[in-house]
Design a protein around this motif. Structure first.
Motif, PDB file in Angstrom:
ATOM      1  N   ILE A 169       0.788  -1.259  -0.124  1.00 19.02           N
ATOM      2  CA  ILE A 169      -0.146  -0.187   0.055  1.00 19.02           C
ATOM      3  C   ILE A 169       0.937   1.288  -0.044  1.00 19.02           C
ATOM      4  O   ILE A 169       0.496   2.257  -0.241  1.00 19.02           O
ATOM      5  N   TYR A 170       2.195   1.001   0.435  1.00 20.46           N
ATOM      6  CA  TYR A 170       3.063   2.297   0.300  1.00 20.46           C
ATOM      7  C   TYR A 170       3.819   2.413  -1.070  1.00 20.46           C
ATOM      8  O   TYR A 170       4.948   3.054  -0.998  1.00 20.46           O
ATOM      9  N   GLY A 171       3.469   1.902  -2.087  1.00 18.84           N
ATOM     10  CA  GLY A 171       3.950   1.888  -3.314  1.00 18.84           C
ATOM     11  C   GLY A 171       3.727   3.090  -4.203  1.00 18.84           C
ATOM     12  O   GLY A 171       3.155   4.035  -3.701  1.00 18.84           O
ATOM     13  N   ALA A 172       4.280   3.272  -5.326  1.00 21.27           N
ATOM     14  CA  ALA A 172       4.229   4.499  -6.255  1.00 21.27           C
ATOM     15  C   ALA A 172       3.963   3.934  -7.741  1.00 21.27           C
ATOM     16  O   ALA A 172       3.929   2.946  -7.894  1.00 21.27           O
ATOM     17  N   PHE A 173       3.756   5.016  -8.290  1.00 18.74           N
ATOM     18  CA  PHE A 173       3.376   4.758  -9.683  1.00 18.74           C
ATOM     19  C   PHE A 173       4.422   5.779 -10.568  1.00 18.74           C
ATOM     20  O   PHE A 173       4.466   6.938 -10.347  1.00 18.74           O
TER      21      PHE A 173
ATOM     22  N   LYS B  84      17.497   4.669   0.072  1.00 18.96           N
ATOM     23  CA  LYS B  84      17.378   4.918   1.488  1.00 18.96           C
ATOM     24  C   LYS B  84      15.958   5.048   2.131  1.00 18.96           C
ATOM     25  O   LYS B  84      15.760   5.397   3.151  1.00 18.96           O
ATOM     26  N   THR B  85      14.948   5.033   1.084  1.00 20.36           N
ATOM     27  CA  THR B  85      13.610   5.291   1.721  1.00 20.36           C
ATOM     28  C   THR B  85      12.905   3.581   1.820  1.00 20.36           C
ATOM     29  O   THR B  85      13.902   2.690   1.299  1.00 20.36           O
ATOM     30  N   ASP B  86      11.916   3.667   2.133  1.00 20.85           N
ATOM     31  CA  ASP B  86      11.336   2.376   2.370  1.00 20.85           C
ATOM     32  C   ASP B  86      10.182   1.820   1.377  1.00 20.85           C
ATOM     33  O   ASP B  86       9.107   1.047   1.614  1.00 20.85           O
ATOM     34  N   VAL B  87      10.162   2.751   0.222  1.00 24.09           N
ATOM     35  CA  VAL B  87       9.191   2.382  -0.965  1.00 24.09           C
ATOM     36  C   VAL B  87       9.383   0.940  -1.455  1.00 24.09           C
ATOM     37  O   VAL B  87      10.311   0.778  -1.636  1.00 24.09           O
ATOM     38  N   PRO B  88       8.301   0.351  -1.308  1.00 21.24           N
ATOM     39  CA  PRO B  88       8.488  -1.084  -1.536  1.00 21.24           C
ATOM     40  C   PRO B  88       8.133  -1.571  -2.914  1.00 21.24           C
ATOM     41  O   PRO B  88       8.633  -2.672  -3.556  1.00 21.24           O
ATOM     42  N   ALA B  89       7.441  -1.110  -3.810  1.00 19.58           N
ATOM     43  CA  ALA B  89       6.904  -1.135  -5.132  1.00 19.58           C
ATOM     44  C   ALA B  89       6.770   0.006  -5.937  1.00 19.58           C
ATOM     45  O   ALA B  89       6.280   1.171  -5.584  1.00 19.58           O
ATOM     46  N   VAL B  90       6.616  -0.331  -7.214  1.00 20.03           N
ATOM     47  CA  VAL B  90       6.401   0.722  -8.151  1.00 20.03           C
ATOM     48  C   VAL B  90       5.691   0.104  -9.379  1.00 20.03           C
ATOM     49  O   VAL B  90       6.093  -0.959  -9.798  1.00 20.03           O
ATOM     50  N   ARG B  91       4.439   0.760  -9.830  1.00 25.29           N
ATOM     51  CA  ARG B  91       3.589   0.347 -10.816  1.00 25.29           C
ATOM     52  C   ARG B  91       4.226   0.918 -11.936  1.00 25.29           C
ATOM     53  O   ARG B  91       4.435   2.164 -12.049  1.00 25.29           O
TER      54      ARG B  91
ATOM     55  N   TRP C 205      15.955  -0.939 -13.906  1.00 24.64           N
ATOM     56  CA  TRP C 205      16.083   0.178 -12.795  1.00 24.64           C
ATOM     57  C   TRP C 205      15.199  -0.252 -11.362  1.00 24.64           C
ATOM     58  O   TRP C 205      15.879   0.132 -10.440  1.00 24.64           O
ATOM     59  N   ALA C 206      14.153  -1.075 -11.563  1.00 18.24           N
ATOM     60  CA  ALA C 206      13.667  -1.380 -10.122  1.00 18.24           C
ATOM     61  C   ALA C 206      14.502  -2.246  -9.658  1.00 18.24           C
ATOM     62  O   ALA C 206      14.438  -2.186  -8.332  1.00 18.24           O
ATOM     63  N   GLU C 207      15.268  -3.251 -10.219  1.00 21.02           N
ATOM     64  CA  GLU C 207      16.008  -3.942  -9.476  1.00 21.02           C
ATOM     65  C   GLU C 207      17.048  -3.072  -8.764  1.00 21.02           C
ATOM     66  O   GLU C 207      17.506  -3.574  -7.740  1.00 21.02           O
ATOM     67  N   LYS C 208      17.761  -2.201  -9.347  1.00 20.65           N
ATOM     68  CA  LYS C 208      18.699  -1.350  -8.797  1.00 20.65           C
ATOM     69  C   LYS C 208      18.180  -0.479  -7.712  1.00 20.65           C
ATOM     70  O   LYS C 208      18.980  -0.413  -6.673  1.00 20.65           O
ATOM     71  N   VAL C 209      17.114  -0.318  -7.536  1.00 20.36           N
ATOM     72  CA  VAL C 209      16.717   0.563  -6.740  1.00 20.36           C
ATOM     73  C   VAL C 209      16.241  -0.497  -5.466  1.00 20.36           C
ATOM     74  O   VAL C 209      16.102  -0.071  -4.170  1.00 20.36           O
ATOM     75  N   GLY C 210      15.713  -1.724  -5.737  1.00 27.86           N
ATOM     76  CA  GLY C 210      15.103  -2.513  -4.740  1.00 27.86           C
ATOM     77  C   GLY C 210      13.616  -2.414  -4.660  1.00 27.86           C
ATOM     78  O   GLY C 210      13.085  -2.682  -3.734  1.00 27.86           O
ATOM     79  N   LEU C 211      13.072  -2.042  -5.722  1.00 27.25           N
ATOM     80  CA  LEU C 211      11.620  -1.984  -5.861  1.00 27.25           C
ATOM     81  C   LEU C 211      11.080  -3.260  -6.450  1.00 27.25           C
ATOM     82  O   LEU C 211      11.588  -3.809  -7.465  1.00 27.25           O
ATOM     83  N   GLU C 212       9.864  -3.598  -5.772  1.00 31.32           N
ATOM     84  CA  GLU C 212       9.171  -4.790  -6.644  1.00 31.32           C
ATOM     85  C   GLU C 212       8.282  -4.029  -7.794  1.00 31.32           C
ATOM     86  O   GLU C 212       7.517  -2.827  -7.704  1.00 31.32           O
ATOM     87  N   PRO C 213       8.662  -4.399  -9.151  1.00 33.87           N
ATOM     88  CA  PRO C 213       7.819  -3.935 -10.005  1.00 33.87           C
ATOM     89  C   PRO C 213       6.486  -4.302 -10.422  1.00 33.87           C
ATOM     90  O   PRO C 213       6.521  -5.862 -10.246  1.00 33.87           O
ATOM     91  N   MET C 214       5.573  -3.684 -10.471  1.00 30.76           N
ATOM     92  CA  MET C 214       4.011  -4.167 -10.839  1.00 30.76           C
ATOM     93  C   MET C 214       3.723  -3.783 -12.282  1.00 30.76           C
ATOM     94  O   MET C 214       3.636  -2.503 -12.351  1.00 30.76           O
ATOM     95  N   TYR C 215       3.500  -4.445 -12.938  1.00 29.22           N
ATOM     96  CA  TYR C 215       3.550  -4.356 -14.609  1.00 29.22           C
ATOM     97  C   TYR C 215       2.222  -4.196 -15.119  1.00 29.22           C
ATOM     98  O   TYR C 215       1.331  -4.760 -14.858  1.00 29.22           O
ATOM     99  N   THR C 216       2.152  -3.075 -15.981  1.00 34.33           N
ATOM    100  CA  THR C 216       0.731  -2.709 -16.565  1.00 34.33           C
ATOM    101  C   THR C 216       1.031  -3.011 -18.265  1.00 34.33           C
ATOM    102  O   THR C 216       1.805  -2.488 -18.911  1.00 34.33           O
TER     103      THR C 216
END
Length: 533
Positions: free
Chosen positions: A22-26, A61-68, A114-125
């Motif tokens: 729920i703390y993801g980004a777009f 350095k943030t705790d953002v977990p995922a990005v769509r 890029w998501a791998e480098k940041v450490g974000l879970e990618p959620m793909y559209t």
């Protein structure tokens, strides 16, 4: 004079487990977010792929977990196959959604890497506008299949040996929107059938994935919620989430409208839950549908002329324009625009999206994904030369850091205000909200660590609150502290941003698990408790 307010929390009144998603980004390639913040091969910090390492390090350095990603309206006309392989062989296209040239320098692999480098879970559209079922099958095969097929071996040839392992897939973007390329606005049942068949096929490629189907892209549209109903009746048992979008607007300078924004999200979430449960009953299905609020924002808008008699009518010029004078633009990542400041009190911009996340916490049993549209920029602001912190970062960071475990109900007793209905233009029209609490709250209880965090917003833009927090139902706890964030400088500028950050509240006291505090006007407050050793 300070208003009296009280919040009570009891560990027995549990809502549900909090999903970190729920703390993801777009992310969508609009303006400079991709070609500028993310990718600039001429930047002093650019890595071998052209990614800006300064922004990557700031986000890590943030705790953002995922990005769509990679959008957005953009994907409905984008062919992912044109964006893979050597860059010199890729095809450049017109992006009809945002009237820009899209060179495909950042393509399918670059987004995921890029998501791998940041450490974000990618959620793909995926593209379910001009795309189709085969495109979706090939995409999942290229992205997630181990090897031995044309598409999976092509991924390896293109430099990524292991599967990306993308778990969440969105079945198109805002497919009801008249602004969408190849919109299904006029045929919700047709889109529902397509989503059903596409979801089945994608899961036959990789049975571990989850899919999200589009419902109405805004509760402001006249076909909401019937469009949603027609879609869900065709695909309920083959999908895992509904994909919800909403941008709540307020007139510039109107505090009452802005601070009531989360109430409109509450209406939207409750309506969609009721609709999903109705379809579940129709289908005689054991599945409880999950919600993904994967585009959201609270934003100021200027008030425009209203055209009476066009009730909830989507003007062509409002969402898409046929302008012979309009030119396509090419975004130069090395020539980004300078940092800008929203035309409102900086605390409003900080509290607006925090209030939406708190609404998701209060529906943690059903809302499992949230993607803040400006989330990456909130987590780490970025212009051509610098990364920086904006005030909206701090509530977002607190929620990501402390908002885990189980969401608990909060009982609020406080003064209230009534908001009259208002209209900003022909499409942004909002009903009244009666009895809006001046105090907004949510609570997270981590049973493993014994930590309890209570988040509180004082929505009152004029008065402080004489505040009591009662957690006497929780035994064996110790009060850890109260941080507060507020400002008396309500001018949106760089100086205000620099001086706006949470500080420890010095006068807050706790006696036998009852906290007494002063909540400043328009403030963000975090109360933390830990288990006694």
């Amino acid at each position: 004079m300070a208003k009296k307010a009280k919040v009570s929390v009891n560990p027995n009144f549990r809502i549900g487990n909090i999903s970190k998603r729920i703390y993801g980004a777009f992310m969508e390639p609009i303006g400079s977010i991709v070609y500028g913040n993310m990718y600039n091969p001429k930047h002093p910090t650019a890595d071998e792929q052209g990614f800006r390492k300064d922004w990557i390090e700031a986000l890590k350095k943030t705790d953002v977990p995922a990005v769509r990603l990679p959008g957005g309206n953009f994907v409905s006309g984008w062919d992912w196959k044109d964006s893979i392989g050597p860059k010199e062989n890729r095809k450049e296209h017109l992006d009809l959604a945002w009237h820009q040239y899209y060179p495909n320098d950042v393509g399918h692999d670059e987004y995921l890497q890029w998501a791998e480098k940041v450490g974000l879970e990618p959620m793909y559209t995926i593209n379910l506008g001009t795309g189709g079922i085969n495109d979706a099958i090939y995409n999942v095969e290229y992205t997630n299949h181990e090897g031995g097929t044309y598409w999976s071996e092509l991924r390896k040839k293109n430099g990524h040996e292991k599967p990306y392992g993308v778990k969440v897939w969105y079945l198109g973007n805002e497919m009801d929107g008249p602004w969408q390329v190849a919109s299904w606005e006029k045929d919700p049942r047709g889109y529902g059938i397509l989503a059903n068949e596409t979801s089945k096929a994608m899961k036959w490629v990789d049975g571990s994935i989850e899919t999200a189907v589009c419902v109405s892209s805004s509760p402001d549209l006249s076909h909401f919620p019937d469009w949603d109903l027609q879609v869900l009746k065709e695909c309920y048992n083959s999908v895992d989430y509904i994909s919800m979008h909403h941008y709540q607007s307020a007139e510039i300078g109107n505090y009452a409208q802005f601070m009531a924004a989360s109430r409109y999200y509450e209406d939207y979430i409750r309506t969609e839950i009721g609709l999903c449960d109705y379809v579940q009953a129709l289908m005689h299905s054991p599945k409880v549908m999950k919600l993904s609020l994967d585009e959201y924002g609270v934003m100021p808008l200027p008030k425009k002329e209203l055209h009476f008699g066009r009730e909830r009518y989507v003007e062509p010029g409002t969402h898409y324009a046929f302008d012979p004078e309009r030119k396509y633009v090419r975004h130069d990542p090395d020539n980004m625009p300078s940092r800008s400041f929203p035309p409102m009190d900086p605390m409003l911009m900080a509290l607006g999206n925090a209030g939406v996340i708190m609404e998701m916490l209060r529906h943690a049993d059903r809302v499992k994904i949230g993607c803040m549209t400006s989330g990456l920029g909130v987590a780490a602001g970025c212009d051509h030369d610098h990364v920086f912190t904006i005030p909206a970062y701090y509530p977002y960071a607190d929620l990501m850091k402390y908002g885990h475990g189980i969401s608990l109900q909060t009982a609020v007793d406080c003064e209230k205000y009534d908001l009259e209905s208002f209209a900003l233009d022909d499409t942004h029209k909002y009903h009244e909200q009666n009895q809006v609490d001046f105090i907004d709250s949510a609570a997270a209880y981590d049973t493993e660590t014994g930590e309890l965090t209570v988040f509180v917003i004082n929505r009152d833009w004029e008065d402080s609150a004489d505040f009591t927090l009662d957690i006497t139902g929780l035994t064996g706890m110790r009060f850890e502290g109260h941080t507060e964030m507020f400002t008396e400088n309500r001018t949106p500028d760089e100086e205000a941003d620099k001086n706006l950050a949470p500080t420890e509240a010095k006068d807050t006291v706790c006696n036998e698990m009852t906290v007494k505090a002063e909540l400043k006007p328009l403030s963000w407050n975090v109360f933390r408790f830990v288990k006694e050793v």
